[in-house]
Design a protein around this motif. Structure first.
Motif, PDB file in Angstrom:
ATOM      1  N   GLY A  44      -5.676 -39.091   5.312  1.00 34.24           N
ATOM      2  CA  GLY A  44      -4.746 -40.500   5.611  1.00 34.24           C
ATOM      3  C   GLY A  44      -3.957 -40.912   6.861  1.00 34.24           C
ATOM      4  O   GLY A  44      -2.943 -41.777   6.792  1.00 34.24           O
ATOM      5  N   LEU A  49      -7.291 -44.073   8.108  1.00 30.32           N
ATOM      6  CA  LEU A  49      -7.590 -45.443   7.227  1.00 30.32           C
ATOM      7  C   LEU A  49      -7.753 -46.694   8.188  1.00 30.32           C
ATOM      8  O   LEU A  49      -8.313 -47.737   6.907  1.00 30.32           O
ATOM      9  N   LEU A  64     -10.131 -43.058  -0.303  1.00 26.57           N
ATOM     10  CA  LEU A  64      -9.464 -41.900   0.334  1.00 26.57           C
ATOM     11  C   LEU A  64      -8.188 -41.312  -0.188  1.00 26.57           C
ATOM     12  O   LEU A  64      -7.728 -41.829  -1.272  1.00 26.57           O
ATOM     13  N   GLU A  66      -5.492 -38.523   0.407  1.00 29.55           N
ATOM     14  CA  GLU A  66      -4.513 -38.009   1.612  1.00 29.55           C
ATOM     15  C   GLU A  66      -4.000 -36.389   0.907  1.00 29.55           C
ATOM     16  O   GLU A  66      -3.351 -36.623  -0.190  1.00 29.55           O
ATOM     17  N   ARG A  69       1.588 -38.067   1.853  1.00 25.83           N
ATOM     18  CA  ARG A  69       1.563 -39.342   1.992  1.00 25.83           C
ATOM     19  C   ARG A  69       0.750 -39.934   3.629  1.00 25.83           C
ATOM     20  O   ARG A  69       0.153 -39.073   4.425  1.00 25.83           O
ATOM     21  N   VAL A  70       0.105 -41.423   2.755  1.00 23.17           N
ATOM     22  CA  VAL A  70      -0.515 -41.987   4.305  1.00 23.17           C
ATOM     23  C   VAL A  70       0.457 -41.728   5.669  1.00 23.17           C
ATOM     24  O   VAL A  70       1.750 -41.983   5.698  1.00 23.17           O
ATOM     25  N   ALA A 196       0.544 -46.756  11.045  1.00 22.52           N
ATOM     26  CA  ALA A 196      -0.015 -46.127   9.840  1.00 22.52           C
ATOM     27  C   ALA A 196       0.007 -46.916   8.505  1.00 22.52           C
ATOM     28  O   ALA A 196      -0.985 -47.243   7.262  1.00 22.52           O
ATOM     29  N   ALA A 200      -2.721 -49.024   6.281  1.00 23.47           N
ATOM     30  CA  ALA A 200      -3.051 -48.195   4.311  1.00 23.47           C
ATOM     31  C   ALA A 200      -2.060 -49.693   3.652  1.00 23.47           C
ATOM     32  O   ALA A 200      -3.246 -50.124   2.893  1.00 23.47           O
ATOM     33  N   ASP A 204      -4.838 -50.710   1.408  1.00 21.12           N
ATOM     34  CA  ASP A 204      -5.575 -51.228  -0.452  1.00 21.12           C
ATOM     35  C   ASP A 204      -5.090 -52.579  -0.237  1.00 21.12           C
ATOM     36  O   ASP A 204      -5.977 -52.388  -1.506  1.00 21.12           O
ATOM     37  N   ILE A 210      -6.433 -45.650  -2.706  1.00 22.23           N
ATOM     38  CA  ILE A 210      -6.003 -44.343  -2.507  1.00 22.23           C
ATOM     39  C   ILE A 210      -5.597 -43.142  -3.242  1.00 22.23           C
ATOM     40  O   ILE A 210      -4.336 -43.958  -3.370  1.00 22.23           O
ATOM     41  N   GLU A 212      -2.916 -40.006  -2.751  1.00 24.98           N
ATOM     42  CA  GLU A 212      -1.585 -39.329  -1.890  1.00 24.98           C
ATOM     43  C   GLU A 212      -1.873 -37.727  -2.870  1.00 24.98           C
ATOM     44  O   GLU A 212      -2.181 -37.861  -4.364  1.00 24.98           O
TER      45      GLU A 212
END
Length: 433
Positions: A44, A49, A64, A66, A69-70, A196, A200, A204, A210, A212
């Motif tokens: 991520g 991303l 995605l 990760e 955390r993104v 970043a 994200a 989304d 996504i 995490e």
């Protein structure tokens, strides 16, 4: 050693100035059970991303995953410099791949900057994007080389760069360590974690799913790829590995060519009017040393300074002390300045200091190894990966053709060999040879 969990707390951003000054997104869910998708993206950061965003905008069903955390890794911790071209200069690239391919790489570098600017504008990403990156010379010979390079870029590429003698450079960056340099106003600097998080949010909103706190520990390739996490799995037609320095053992072929290393940044307390004694213009700076010093002012007039040496995979116990040494060499008057934040991060380098984009299987793609030039390279690589999944691979193939030799010792012994090499080059910096 699993670098995902060696230096950081699970699922938490580091205690950086970036994390303190960014509005975090609400946590995305943990992957549980079996999820099916057209494409699974692992990682991520900027690459993952951007890939997820462009795939979702093209109408593909993308998942995605990760581990933390993104924006947790290098994408949320770096120096925030959006540089021109590639990590290697055009003189080097012309010798390495020939003038035509070097020009194509330059154009891709320009496209990367344009892409970042477009995404920031189109998705209203508040990342304090500002123009200007200066190259600083630590010797008269280096200043001469930089001036020749600036002239070359104007003559051959039509790209304007301002060459500066010692007096002119000190008018921008009043450090006694520098003998001149050049200023590239086509490059830029920004708040990397906010970029970043903005990517994200955009991914989304575009429909990417996504997850995490969902570390991948096994991948099974086949007509459909299975990506196994601690609590679930993804089954997909295509897989994109976008893990940067946190690849671990997910792919030995990439691991032999891409080396994770650590880098460190500190933030001073706000300098107020004294910031003019550090930078008279709001631009970023990187110097010519092998162990590069890079710095810029934050929005609240702190000096964000990156540098220092650490050759194990563990962060040093005292990051402030590690970075204070080069900081005091560049700015002696800040030798005792209070440092309010200090953090480390893991990035990925290659032997040639150029990105490693590769087809690992008929339906598996990878991109990493940006070697300190990842703000533009990584965001662009994400789009190139998305295009390659859809059968449009011209840009991807340009990078895939670049030579990416394995590190001596492959994945098993590359770290101790890198320690020896980096120690030698840092000694050359100190001796001025």
């Amino acid at each position: 050693m699993n670098l995902l969990f060696s230096n950081d707390r699970r699922g938490e951003y580091p205690q950086s100035w970036y994390a303190e000054t960014a509005d975090p997104l609400p946590p995305f869910p943990v992957l549980q059970g079996t999820v099916k998708a057209d494409v699974c993206v692992v990682g991520g950061g900027y690459t993952g991303l951007s890939a997820a965003l462009h795939l979702a905008e093209a109408g593909l069903d993308v998942v995605l995953v990760e581990a933390h955390r993104v924006g947790f890794g290098a994408s949320g911790r770096n120096g925030g410099q959006l540089g021109s071209g590639q990590r290697q200069d055009q003189f080097t690239l012309e010798k390495m791949v020939g003038p035509d391919e070097a020009r194509r790489l330059w154009e891709l570098g320009e496209d990367a900057k344009a892409l970042v600017r477009d995404l920031v504008a189109r998705h209203d990403i508040d990342c304090a994007l500002k123009p200007g990156v200066a190259w600083a010379a630590t010797s008269a010979d280096s200043a001469d080389w930089i001036h020749r390079y600036a002239a070359h870029m104007g003559d051959r590429y039509g790209y304007p760069i301002e060459a500066m003698d010692k007096e002119a450079f000190h008018a921008v960056c009043p450090s006694p360590a520098y003998c001149g340099g050049m200023l590239d106003m086509g490059a830029a600097h920004l708040h990397p974690l906010r970029l970043a998080l903005g990517l994200a949010r955009a991914a989304d909103d575009a429909g990417a799913r996504i997850f995490e706190r969902s570390a991948v520990h096994h991948i099974k390739e086949g007509a459909r790829v299975t990506v196994q996490t601690e609590a679930g799995r993804v089954e997909a037609d295509h897989l994109i590995l976008a893990t940067g320095g946190y690849l671990g053992g997910l792919d030995t072929n990439v691991a032999a060519r891409v080396m994770p290393i650590n880098n460190f940044i500190v933030a001073t307390e706000p300098l107020g009017d004294a910031a003019k004694k550090v930078l008279a213009r709001d631009v970023a700076v990187a110097d010519d040393l092998f162990v590069v010093n890079y710095f810029r002012l934050s929005e609240d007039r702190r000096l964000l300074f990156g540098g220092g040496e650490s050759y194990g995979y563990r962060f040093p116990k005292d990051i402030r002390a590690t970075v204070r040494k080069p900081l005091s060499q560049i700015y002696p008057h800040l030798a005792e300045a209070p440092l309010t934040h200090a953090w480390g991060g893991t990035l990925a380098i290659t032997m040639k200091r150029l990105p490693h984009l590769a087809r690992l299987g008929s339906n598996v793609l990878s991109a990493s190894g940006y070697s300190g030039h990842g703000v533009g390279n990584a965001v662009q690589a994400g789009r190139l990966l998305a295009e390659a999944v859809r059968g449009q691979s011209e840009g991807f193939d340009t990078f895939a053709r670049l030579p990416t030799p394995v590190f001596p010792g492959g994945g098993a012994f590359r770290s101790p060999l890198l320690v020896l090499a980096m120690t030698w080059f840092s000694l050359r910096d100190r001796l001025g040879i």
